[in-house]
Design an enzyme around this catalytic site. Structure first.
Site, PDB file in Angstrom:
ATOM      1  N   ARG A 228     -30.788 -21.198 -65.900  1.00  0.00           N
ATOM      2  CA  ARG A 228     -31.426 -21.615 -64.744  1.00  0.00           C
ATOM      3  C   ARG A 228     -32.936 -21.119 -65.031  1.00  0.00           C
ATOM      4  O   ARG A 228     -33.898 -21.976 -64.328  1.00  0.00           O
ATOM      5  CB  ARG A 228     -31.199 -20.357 -63.437  1.00  0.00           C
ATOM      6  CG  ARG A 228     -29.871 -20.485 -62.580  1.00  0.00           C
ATOM      7  CD  ARG A 228     -29.434 -19.807 -61.720  1.00  0.00           C
ATOM      8  NE  ARG A 228     -30.606 -19.452 -60.604  1.00  0.00           N
ATOM      9  CZ  ARG A 228     -30.584 -18.342 -59.909  1.00  0.00           C
ATOM     10  NH1 ARG A 228     -29.678 -17.448 -60.247  1.00  0.00           N
ATOM     11  NH2 ARG A 228     -31.588 -18.143 -59.017  1.00  0.00           N
TER      12      ARG A 228
ATOM     13  N   HIS B 255     -37.999 -11.005 -54.595  1.00  0.00           N
ATOM     14  CA  HIS B 255     -36.642 -11.028 -55.415  1.00  0.00           C
ATOM     15  C   HIS B 255     -36.919 -10.978 -56.858  1.00  0.00           C
ATOM     16  O   HIS B 255     -36.127 -11.214 -57.676  1.00  0.00           O
ATOM     17  CB  HIS B 255     -35.606 -12.135 -55.210  1.00  0.00           C
ATOM     18  CG  HIS B 255     -35.255 -11.781 -53.552  1.00  0.00           C
ATOM     19  ND1 HIS B 255     -34.653 -12.949 -52.839  1.00  0.00           N
ATOM     20  CD2 HIS B 255     -35.073 -10.733 -52.854  1.00  0.00           C
ATOM     21  CE1 HIS B 255     -34.497 -12.573 -51.609  1.00  0.00           C
ATOM     22  NE2 HIS B 255     -34.715 -11.011 -51.480  1.00  0.00           N
TER      23      HIS B 255
ATOM     24  N   CYS C  35     -35.603  -1.495 -78.993  1.00  0.00           N
ATOM     25  CA  CYS C  35     -34.319  -0.557 -78.766  1.00  0.00           C
ATOM     26  C   CYS C  35     -33.205  -1.187 -79.257  1.00  0.00           C
ATOM     27  O   CYS C  35     -32.199  -0.683 -79.356  1.00  0.00           O
ATOM     28  CB  CYS C  35     -34.312   0.267 -77.880  1.00  0.00           C
ATOM     29  SG  CYS C  35     -33.734  -0.306 -76.572  1.00  0.00           S
TER      30      CYS C  35
ATOM     31  N   ASN D  13     -37.411 -26.609 -42.063  1.00  0.00           N
ATOM     32  CA  ASN D  13     -36.016 -26.818 -42.764  1.00  0.00           C
ATOM     33  C   ASN D  13     -35.281 -27.988 -42.514  1.00  0.00           C
ATOM     34  O   ASN D  13     -35.531 -28.507 -41.550  1.00  0.00           O
ATOM     35  CB  ASN D  13     -35.360 -25.375 -42.156  1.00  0.00           C
ATOM     36  CG  ASN D  13     -34.131 -25.314 -43.232  1.00  0.00           C
ATOM     37  OD1 ASN D  13     -33.415 -26.104 -43.637  1.00  0.00           O
ATOM     38  ND2 ASN D  13     -33.937 -23.893 -43.625  1.00  0.00           N
TER      39      ASN D  13
HETATM   40  C1  BV8 Z   1     -30.856  -4.764 -50.268  1.00  0.00           C
HETATM   41  C2  BV8 Z   1     -32.488 -13.023 -57.072  1.00  0.00           C
HETATM   42  C3  BV8 Z   1     -31.197  -2.417 -49.780  1.00  0.00           C
HETATM   43  C4  BV8 Z   1     -31.213 -13.315 -57.373  1.00  0.00           C
HETATM   44  C5  BV8 Z   1     -31.348 -12.865 -54.539  1.00  0.00           C
HETATM   45  C6  BV8 Z   1     -23.573  -4.853 -48.979  1.00  0.00           C
HETATM   46  C7  BV8 Z   1     -24.286  -4.036 -50.047  1.00  0.00           C
HETATM   47  C8  BV8 Z   1     -25.774  -4.072 -50.374  1.00  0.00           C
HETATM   48  C9  BV8 Z   1     -26.468  -4.963 -49.531  1.00  0.00           C
HETATM   49  C10 BV8 Z   1     -25.962  -5.627 -48.486  1.00  0.00           C
HETATM   50  C11 BV8 Z   1     -24.411  -5.571 -48.217  1.00  0.00           C
HETATM   51  N1  BV8 Z   1     -24.311  -6.474 -47.310  1.00  0.00           N
HETATM   52  C12 BV8 Z   1     -25.613  -7.062 -46.944  1.00  0.00           C
HETATM   53  C13 BV8 Z   1     -26.698  -6.415 -47.776  1.00  0.00           C
HETATM   54  C14 BV8 Z   1     -27.856  -6.726 -47.513  1.00  0.00           C
HETATM   55  C15 BV8 Z   1     -27.896  -8.081 -48.683  1.00  0.00           C
HETATM   56  C16 BV8 Z   1     -27.835  -9.130 -47.843  1.00  0.00           C
HETATM   57  O1  BV8 Z   1     -28.642  -9.582 -47.084  1.00  0.00           O
HETATM   58  N2  BV8 Z   1     -26.834  -9.851 -48.134  1.00  0.00           N
HETATM   59  C17 BV8 Z   1     -26.570 -11.063 -47.492  1.00  0.00           C
HETATM   60  C18 BV8 Z   1     -25.664 -12.255 -48.370  1.00  0.00           C
HETATM   61  C19 BV8 Z   1     -25.674 -11.016 -46.041  1.00  0.00           C
HETATM   62  N3  BV8 Z   1     -29.236  -7.929 -49.274  1.00  0.00           N
HETATM   63  C20 BV8 Z   1     -29.487  -7.225 -50.358  1.00  0.00           C
HETATM   64  O2  BV8 Z   1     -28.643  -6.730 -51.087  1.00  0.00           O
HETATM   65  C21 BV8 Z   1     -30.887  -6.967 -50.715  1.00  0.00           C
HETATM   66  N4  BV8 Z   1     -30.964  -5.434 -50.990  1.00  0.00           N
HETATM   67  O3  BV8 Z   1     -30.629  -4.846 -49.083  1.00  0.00           O
HETATM   68  O4  BV8 Z   1     -31.404  -3.241 -50.871  1.00  0.00           O
HETATM   69  C22 BV8 Z   1     -29.861  -1.695 -50.032  1.00  0.00           C
HETATM   70  C23 BV8 Z   1     -29.241  -1.215 -51.563  1.00  0.00           C
HETATM   71  C24 BV8 Z   1     -28.310  -0.849 -51.561  1.00  0.00           C
HETATM   72  C25 BV8 Z   1     -27.280  -0.663 -50.786  1.00  0.00           C
HETATM   73  C26 BV8 Z   1     -27.481  -1.277 -49.309  1.00  0.00           C
HETATM   74  C27 BV8 Z   1     -28.636  -1.904 -49.228  1.00  0.00           C
HETATM   75  C28 BV8 Z   1     -31.271  -7.747 -52.051  1.00  0.00           C
HETATM   76  C29 BV8 Z   1     -31.179  -9.094 -51.854  1.00  0.00           C
HETATM   77  C30 BV8 Z   1     -31.986 -10.174 -52.796  1.00  0.00           C
HETATM   78  C31 BV8 Z   1     -30.639 -10.699 -53.545  1.00  0.00           C
HETATM   79  N5  BV8 Z   1     -31.340 -11.511 -54.675  1.00  0.00           N
HETATM   80  N6  BV8 Z   1     -32.210 -13.452 -55.600  1.00  0.00           N
HETATM   81  C32 BV8 Z   1     -31.077 -14.758 -57.816  1.00  0.00           C
HETATM   82  O5  BV8 Z   1     -31.844 -15.361 -57.615  1.00  0.00           O
HETATM   83  O6  BV8 Z   1     -29.928 -15.026 -58.618  1.00  0.00           O
HETATM   84  S1  BV8 Z   1     -31.396 -13.550 -52.908  1.00  0.00           S
HETATM   85  C33 BV8 Z   1     -31.016 -15.222 -52.825  1.00  0.00           C
HETATM   86  O7  BV8 Z   1     -30.889 -15.729 -51.571  1.00  0.00           O
HETATM   87  C34 BV8 Z   1     -32.280 -16.054 -53.519  1.00  0.00           C
HETATM   88  O8  BV8 Z   1     -33.447 -15.230 -53.983  1.00  0.00           O
HETATM   89  C35 BV8 Z   1     -32.598 -16.960 -52.465  1.00  0.00           C
HETATM   90  O9  BV8 Z   1     -34.058 -17.246 -52.246  1.00  0.00           O
HETATM   91  C36 BV8 Z   1     -32.110 -15.944 -51.180  1.00  0.00           C
HETATM   92  C37 BV8 Z   1     -32.098 -16.429 -49.783  1.00  0.00           C
HETATM   93  O10 BV8 Z   1     -31.593 -17.693 -50.031  1.00  0.00           O
HETATM   94  P1  BV8 Z   1     -32.285 -18.967 -49.505  1.00  0.00           P
HETATM   95  O11 BV8 Z   1     -33.804 -18.827 -50.353  1.00  0.00           O
HETATM   96  O12 BV8 Z   1     -32.598 -19.039 -47.943  1.00  0.00           O
HETATM   97  O13 BV8 Z   1     -31.514 -20.260 -50.220  1.00  0.00           O
HETATM   98  P2  BV8 Z   1     -30.349 -20.805 -49.516  1.00  0.00           P
HETATM   99  O14 BV8 Z   1     -29.906 -21.844 -50.780  1.00  0.00           O
HETATM  100  O15 BV8 Z   1     -29.739 -19.608 -48.711  1.00  0.00           O
HETATM  101  O16 BV8 Z   1     -31.120 -21.741 -48.414  1.00  0.00           O
HETATM  102  C38 BV8 Z   1     -31.918 -22.743 -48.641  1.00  0.00           C
HETATM  103  C39 BV8 Z   1     -32.585 -23.481 -47.262  1.00  0.00           C
HETATM  104  O17 BV8 Z   1     -33.377 -24.386 -47.699  1.00  0.00           O
HETATM  105  C40 BV8 Z   1     -31.252 -23.870 -46.631  1.00  0.00           C
HETATM  106  O18 BV8 Z   1     -31.565 -23.414 -45.099  1.00  0.00           O
HETATM  107  C41 BV8 Z   1     -31.434 -25.299 -46.508  1.00  0.00           C
HETATM  108  O19 BV8 Z   1     -31.007 -26.027 -45.301  1.00  0.00           O
HETATM  109  C42 BV8 Z   1     -33.090 -25.346 -46.661  1.00  0.00           C
HETATM  110  N7  BV8 Z   1     -33.386 -26.607 -47.412  1.00  0.00           N
HETATM  111  C43 BV8 Z   1     -32.893 -27.457 -48.647  1.00  0.00           C
HETATM  112  N8  BV8 Z   1     -33.594 -28.206 -48.860  1.00  0.00           N
HETATM  113  C44 BV8 Z   1     -34.757 -28.266 -48.261  1.00  0.00           C
HETATM  114  C45 BV8 Z   1     -34.620 -26.940 -47.339  1.00  0.00           C
HETATM  115  N9  BV8 Z   1     -35.587 -26.897 -46.415  1.00  0.00           N
HETATM  116  C46 BV8 Z   1     -36.745 -27.596 -46.403  1.00  0.00           C
HETATM  117  N10 BV8 Z   1     -36.994 -28.755 -47.064  1.00  0.00           N
HETATM  118  C47 BV8 Z   1     -36.011 -29.007 -48.044  1.00  0.00           C
HETATM  119  N11 BV8 Z   1     -36.129 -30.019 -49.088  1.00  0.00           N
HETATM  120 ZN    ZN Z   2     -35.450  -1.472 -75.037  1.00  0.00          ZN
END
Ligand code: BV8
Ligand code: ZN
Length: 254
Positions: A72, A125, A157, A220
């Protein structure tokens, strides 16, 4: 196709002292970067993003996860910012020229906003270009060819290095989250662009903005979990809509 931007939206944007923008993977889709939900194609299609983007997945199989992120990373580097990224950078410049503020908060890890000229981008992120040693925390920007072995090792390291992104279950960087929260508390208009509004705490910023009276715009191609909470929903491609929005705003002189 000409796009009708509602007059009351133009009014709100032209009066806004402060605008906060949250972007997601949809903004980079037209640069050729699959959205997060679509990122799993080809050999990755048997995985769910949530199963790869976690510390447990990396613990279980660092080679496979590092390969996915390296693929990626090098793809992001081959892609260029699109008209949507550029319009947001020009909008920030335009507002700053008028002594007003546009704060750009992104969930994306591809650094395309910065390459388009946006400044002070808040990366909730992290960045796929940054790789960090899991042993000594040494961090390095990786802008070159694919690694020759996965996971890459630390030059200091020899520890295992991981991508500098925030995985599911990991906390967001405090400073980024604080700045994004503050920008949501102080804005007059909040734009949610190209995100499915499913991932928290990013998806909660819109509610923080609304709670203090900000007006909400969503751009969107589909409706999302947040659409019903917005004052305006422009359904279409961000690379098409954002330049039109910018042009209309520049034409009003505000
Ligand atoms: C947190 C980096 C506190 C990596 C990403 C259980 C345990 C722990 C946490 C959770 C849990 N259950 C829920 C949670 C919270 C969790 C969460 O939200 N889960 C979701 C699935 C429900 N969040 C976390 O874990 C966060 N941390 O809460 O910490 C904590 C700590 C410990 C324990 C508890 C809590 C961390 C979240 C960050 C994850 N990392 N990215 C990587 O990139 O590989 S998130 C990942 O999703 C990407 O960054 C991405 O950006 C993000 C969001 O997705 P979108 O950007 O919206 O992308 P998506 O594909 O979904 O949608 C695209 C949209 O674009 C669509 O709507 C589409 O229609 C539209 N589109 C498409 N083309 C176009 C368009 N719009 C306009 N024009 C176009 N041309
Ligand atoms: Zn190191």
């Amino acid at each position: 196709m000409s796009y009708v931007i509602p007059d009351d939206l133009m009014g709100a944007l032209s009066r806004a002292r402060s605008v906060t923008v949250l972007t997601g993977a949809g903004v980079s889709a037209e640069s050729g970067i699959p959205t997060f939900r679509d990122a799993l194609t080809g050999l990755w299609s048997r995985y769910r993003a949530e199963d790869l983007a976690t510390p447990q997945a990396f613990e279980r199989d660092p080679q496979m996860v590092a390969r996915w992120y390296d693929e990626r990373r090098t793809m992001c580097m081959r892609c260029e910012p699109n008209a949507g990224h550029r319009a947001l950078a020009q909008l920030q410049d335009h507002m700053r020229g008028l002594g007003r503020e546009l704060v750009l908060v992104t969930q994306n890890v591809d650094r395309l906003h910065q390459r388009a000229g946006s400044e002070d981008v808040i990366e909730l992120h992290g960045s796929i270009m940054t790789w960090r040693c899991t042993h000594c925390d040494h961090e390095q920007q990786e802008l070159g060819e694919p690694f020759d072995s996965h996971p890459p090792r630390c030059g200091k390291c020899d520890g295992i290095r991981r991508p500098g992104v925030v995985w599911f279950g990991e906390s967001l960087p405090d400073d980024a989250l604080q700045s994004a929260h503050s920008a949501s508390v102080h804005c007059d208009v909040f734009l949610s662009i190209g995100t499915s509004s499913q991932v928290y705490p990013a998806a909660g910023l819109m509610d923080t903005a609304a709670a203090q009276g900000a007006r909400l715009l969503e751009v969107n191609v589909d409706r999302t979990a947040a659409s019903d909470r917005c004052d305006w929903v422009l359904c279409g491609r961000s690379a098409q809509i954002l330049p039109i929005l910018l042009k209309r705003l520049m034409a009003t002189g505000h």
